[in-house]
Design a protein around this motif. Structure first.
Motif, short mmCIF file in Angstrom:
data_model
loop_
_atom_site.label_atom_id
_atom_site.label_comp_id
_atom_site.label_asym_id
_atom_site.label_seq_id
_atom_site.Cartn_x
_atom_site.Cartn_y
_atom_site.Cartn_z
N ALA A 178 -6.72 14.99 -49.19
CA ALA A 178 -8.02 15.41 -48.83
C ALA A 178 -8.32 14.28 -47.60
CB ALA A 178 -9.18 15.43 -49.80
N GLU A 179 -7.75 13.02 -47.69
CA GLU A 179 -8.10 12.04 -46.83
C GLU A 179 -7.21 12.00 -45.45
OE1 GLU A 179 -10.35 10.26 -47.29
OE2 GLU A 179 -10.65 9.40 -49.62
N THR A 180 -6.36 13.25 -45.06
CA THR A 180 -5.58 13.20 -44.13
C THR A 180 -5.86 14.56 -43.38
OG1 THR A 180 -3.74 13.86 -45.23
CG2 THR A 180 -3.92 11.43 -44.51
N GLU A 181 -6.73 15.39 -43.88
CA GLU A 181 -6.95 16.60 -43.38
C GLU A 181 -7.53 16.41 -41.97
OE1 GLU A 181 -9.58 19.30 -45.89
OE2 GLU A 181 -7.84 19.22 -47.26
N GLY A 182 -6.97 17.49 -41.19
CA GLY A 182 -7.46 17.42 -39.81
C GLY A 182 -6.58 16.20 -38.79
N ALA A 192 -0.18 13.83 -41.81
CA ALA A 192 -0.11 12.26 -42.13
C ALA A 192 -0.13 12.13 -43.59
CB ALA A 192 -1.02 11.41 -41.51
N HIS A 193 0.68 11.32 -44.17
CA HIS A 193 0.47 11.49 -45.65
C HIS A 193 -0.17 9.85 -45.94
CE1 HIS A 193 2.17 14.99 -46.40
NE2 HIS A 193 3.26 14.73 -45.87
N THR A 194 -0.29 9.38 -45.03
CA THR A 194 -0.79 7.84 -45.03
C THR A 194 -1.86 7.39 -44.19
OG1 THR A 194 0.59 6.95 -43.25
CG2 THR A 194 1.61 7.08 -45.42
N TYR A 223 -7.60 -13.50 -45.59
CA TYR A 223 -7.26 -12.17 -45.29
C TYR A 223 -8.43 -11.42 -45.42
CZ TYR A 223 -2.96 -14.23 -46.62
OH TYR A 223 -1.72 -15.30 -46.90
N THR A 224 -8.54 -10.44 -44.36
CA THR A 224 -9.73 -9.38 -44.54
C THR A 224 -8.97 -8.10 -43.92
OG1 THR A 224 -11.82 -8.80 -44.07
CG2 THR A 224 -10.59 -9.82 -42.22
N GLY A 225 -9.22 -6.97 -44.53
CA GLY A 225 -8.78 -5.79 -44.04
C GLY A 225 -9.44 -4.37 -44.77
N ALA A 226 -9.21 -3.59 -44.17
CA ALA A 226 -9.73 -2.24 -44.62
C ALA A 226 -9.14 -0.94 -44.00
CB ALA A 226 -11.19 -2.01 -44.42
N ILE A 227 -9.12 0.29 -44.43
CA ILE A 227 -9.05 1.60 -43.75
C ILE A 227 -10.42 1.72 -43.09
CG2 ILE A 227 -8.45 3.85 -43.80
CD1 ILE A 227 -7.01 3.34 -46.62
N GLU A 228 -10.37 1.42 -41.70
CA GLU A 228 -11.56 1.77 -40.75
C GLU A 228 -11.01 1.96 -39.32
OE1 GLU A 228 -14.16 -1.58 -41.85
OE2 GLU A 228 -12.54 -3.17 -41.26
N THR A 229 -12.00 2.06 -38.57
CA THR A 229 -11.85 2.18 -37.23
C THR A 229 -11.48 0.71 -36.51
OG1 THR A 229 -14.06 1.78 -36.45
CG2 THR A 229 -13.20 4.28 -36.81
N TRP A 387 -3.95 7.11 -52.80
CA TRP A 387 -5.40 6.60 -53.02
C TRP A 387 -6.51 7.54 -52.05
CZ3 TRP A 387 -6.18 2.09 -55.41
CH2 TRP A 387 -5.05 1.39 -55.99
N THR A 388 -7.48 7.37 -52.45
CA THR A 388 -8.78 7.62 -51.66
C THR A 388 -8.86 6.54 -51.11
OG1 THR A 388 -10.38 6.73 -53.04
CG2 THR A 388 -9.65 9.20 -53.48
N VAL A 389 -9.60 6.83 -49.62
CA VAL A 389 -9.97 5.61 -48.82
C VAL A 389 -10.83 4.74 -49.52
CG1 VAL A 389 -11.05 5.10 -46.49
CG2 VAL A 389 -9.51 6.74 -46.62
N ARG A 390 -11.77 5.25 -50.19
CA ARG A 390 -12.85 4.57 -50.93
C ARG A 390 -12.19 3.68 -51.87
NH1 ARG A 390 -15.58 4.59 -55.60
NH2 ARG A 390 -14.18 6.34 -56.24
#
Ligand SMILES: [Zn+2]
Length: 418
Positions: A178-182, A192-194, A223-229, A387-390
Motif C-alpha cells: 500500500a505504501e508504493t501504490e502509484g 517499487a517494493h521499497t 544522526y537524523t533521517g526519515a522517509i520523506e521528501t 514496513w508502513t512509512v509511519r
C-alpha cells in the motif's frame, strides 16, 4: 540453580508489586472536586483499582475517580501524575519496550523482556509502545523544525568547532504494498517494493593525526533521517545541524555521493559550505564505465587506472573531455558516456581532491555509509520485514534518538511535561 534464581526473581516481583502498590496508594491527596474538560466541576465519586504492569510485575493501583454530572465524563487525575493514561504499562516498562523494539524485531524484543526482566508482554505491545514513543519523538522533532522555520531556535553555546561535517545518503527500506501504490520502481514500470530513507550524519573534527589526516571527534556524531521528501528532509537536517553548532563552526563541509537531491539541499540549506563528492563513489563511476567500454580485462584496468589518477588529481574537466570524445560503438554506449560526462561536469568543483587534502578535510563519506547499515539496515531490512512509512519513521526516530545519546533527555522532559 537457574530454577531457584528464576523462582526467587518471581517471588521478589510479587513482593515488589505489593510494596509498589502501597507506596503509590499513599501519594494521592483527596479533594472533593476537580475541573472537568467541559469546564464544569467533576466531583469525587469513588476509589477505583486498576492493574498496571510495572518493572516488578503486575501492581494494583487504587486512585480517586471523579465524575462530571454535566457531561458524564469521568477521570482519574492520578493516572496523569503516574504517566499511565490510556496504557496498562508503567513508564519503566514502556521504556524497556522502546529499547528492545528499537534494537530487534518486536517478537525477539518480547522474548528479551521475558528473559531479562521476567515480564510477560505480547509482541503487539512491544510494537505498539516502541512505535508510540518513536512517534512522540518525531512530534518533538517537528516542533523543533517549525521553530527553526520561524528562526526561533536559540543559538547553542559551546566550544569552538574548527570543522563541522554534514553527510547525506539514501537507502531503501522494504514496505508493504500500500505504501508504493502509484509509484514507479527503479526499472520503470515495475512497482517499487521499497521507499527511500534519507539519512544525515553530523560530526565535528578538531584535530589531524601525525600524517595530517583528519580525525573525527568520535562522540560527536549524530544522526537524523526519515522517509520523506527532499524538502522536508532538508529542513530536518538544517534543524539538527543548527543544534550542533552550525553558527559557530569555522569551516563547514557537505559530503555525499552524486545524487542531485543532496546537492540541492546543500545549496539551499547550507550555503557557504565546502561541497565534496565522495571520492570512492566517483572512482566507482570510472570503474563501472570501464566495464561497459572494454571487454578485455587488461584494457579495462589500464583505462580506469589512468582516469582515476586524473580524478584523484582533481581534474574532472579532463575526464569530461575524454568521455565526450570517446568513440561510442553504439547508441546505448553513447548515452552512458553522455550521462557520465554530465556527472563529472556537474560535480567538477566538488572533486578538487588535492585542494581538500591540503585543507586536511575528509574526502570520503564513510560515516553516512556506515550509518545506513547501523541506523537502518540492521533493524529495518531484516528478512521478511515490510514496513508502513509511519512505523518505519517511528523506529528510525527512536534509533537515532538512542544512538545520539538523547533518549534520557527526551524521556526526562516528557515526564516533566506530563
Ligand atoms: Zn464535564
Amino acid at each position: 540453580m537457574e530454577a531457584i534464581e528464576t523462582a526467587t526473581r518471581a517471588a521478589m516481583h510479587r513482593a515488589g508489586a505489593v510494596l509498589l502498590s502501597l507506596l503509590l496508594d499513599e501519594g494521592e491527596p483527596i479533594v472533593s472536586s476537580v475541573t472537568c474538560p467541559c469546564g464544569r466541576q467533576a466531583h469525587f465519586h469513588s476509589w477505583r483499582r486498576r492493574r498496571v504492569l510495572t518493572a516488578v510485575g503486575e501492581a494494583e493501583i487504587e486512585r480517586a475517580y471523579y465524575h462530571c454530572r454535566h457531561c458524564g465524563q469521568g477521570q482519574s487525575p492520578r493516572d496523569r501524575e503516574l504517566d499511565i493514561v490510556d496504557t496498562d504499562y508503567s513508564p519503566g516498562v514502556r521504556r524497556m519496550m522502546a529499547v528492545v523494539g528499537s534494537e530487534t524485531s518486536f517478537d525477539r524484543g518480547r522474548a528479551q523482556m521475558e528473559l531479562l526482566a521476567g515480564l510477560a508482554v505480547t509482541r503487539k505491545a512491544v510494537e505498539r509502545h516502541a512505535e508510540a514513543i518513536g512517534e512522540d519523538i518525531t512530534k518533538h522533532e517537528q516542533d523543533q523544525i517549525q521553530r527553526a522555520l520561524q528562526l526561533d531556535l536559540p543559538v547553542v553555546a559551546g566550544p569552538r568547532i574548527p570543522v563541522l561535517y554534514i553527510e547525506m545518503d539514501g537507502t531503501g527500506v522494504p514496505v508493504v504494498s500500500a505504501e508504493t501504490e502509484g509509484r514507479k520502481g527503479k526499472n520503470g514500470d515495475e512497482p517499487a517494493h521499497t521507499r527511500e530513507v534519507k539519512l544525515g550524519a553530523t560530526f565535528t573534527q578538531t584535530t589531524v593525526d601525525h600524517d595530517g589526516r583528519p580525525m573525527r571527534d568520535e562522540a560527536s556524531t549524530t544522526y537524523t533521517g526519515a522517509i520523506e521528501t527532499a524538502e522536508e528532509f532538508g529542513r530536518r537536517l538544517y534543524t539538527e545541524v543548527w543544534e550542533r553548532g552550525w553558527s559557530r563552526a569555522e569551516k563547514k563541509v557537505v559530503l555525499g555521493d552524486g545524487a542531485c537531491w543532496i546537492w540541492n539541499i546543500a545549496d539551499r540549506e547550507f550555503p557557504g559550505a565546502v561541497q565534496i563528492v565522495d571520492l570512492y563513489h566517483a572512482r566507482e563511476h570510472l570503474w563501472d564505465l570501464a566495464g561497459k567500454l572494454f571487454n578485455i580485462e587488461k584494457e579495462r584496468k589500464r583505462w580506469a587506472t589512468r582516469w582515476q589518477s586524473k580524478l584523484d588529481a582533481g581534474k574532472a574537466e579532463t575526464i569530461v573531455r575524454q568521455l565526450r570524445s570517446f568513440p561510442a560503438p553504439n547508441a546505448e554506449t553513447a548515452d552512458i558516456l553522455r550521462i557520465e560526462a554530465d556527472y563529472f561536469e556537474r560535480n567538477a568543483e566538488r572533486m578538487r581532491y588535492p585542494e581538500f587534502r591540503k585543507q586536511n578535510l575528509f574526502i570520503g563519506s564513510g560515516v553516512i555509509e556506515a550509518a545506513c547499515k547501523t541506523v537502518v539496515a540492521q533493524r529495518l531490512k531484516l528478512s521478511g520485514m515490510f514496513w508502513t512509512v509511519r512505523g518505519a519513521n517511528a523506529i528510525i526516530a527512536l534509533r537515532c534518538c538512542l544512538l545520539n545519546r538523547e533518549f534520557e533527555d527526551y524521556w526526562a522532559c516528557r515526564s516533566k511535561a506530563a
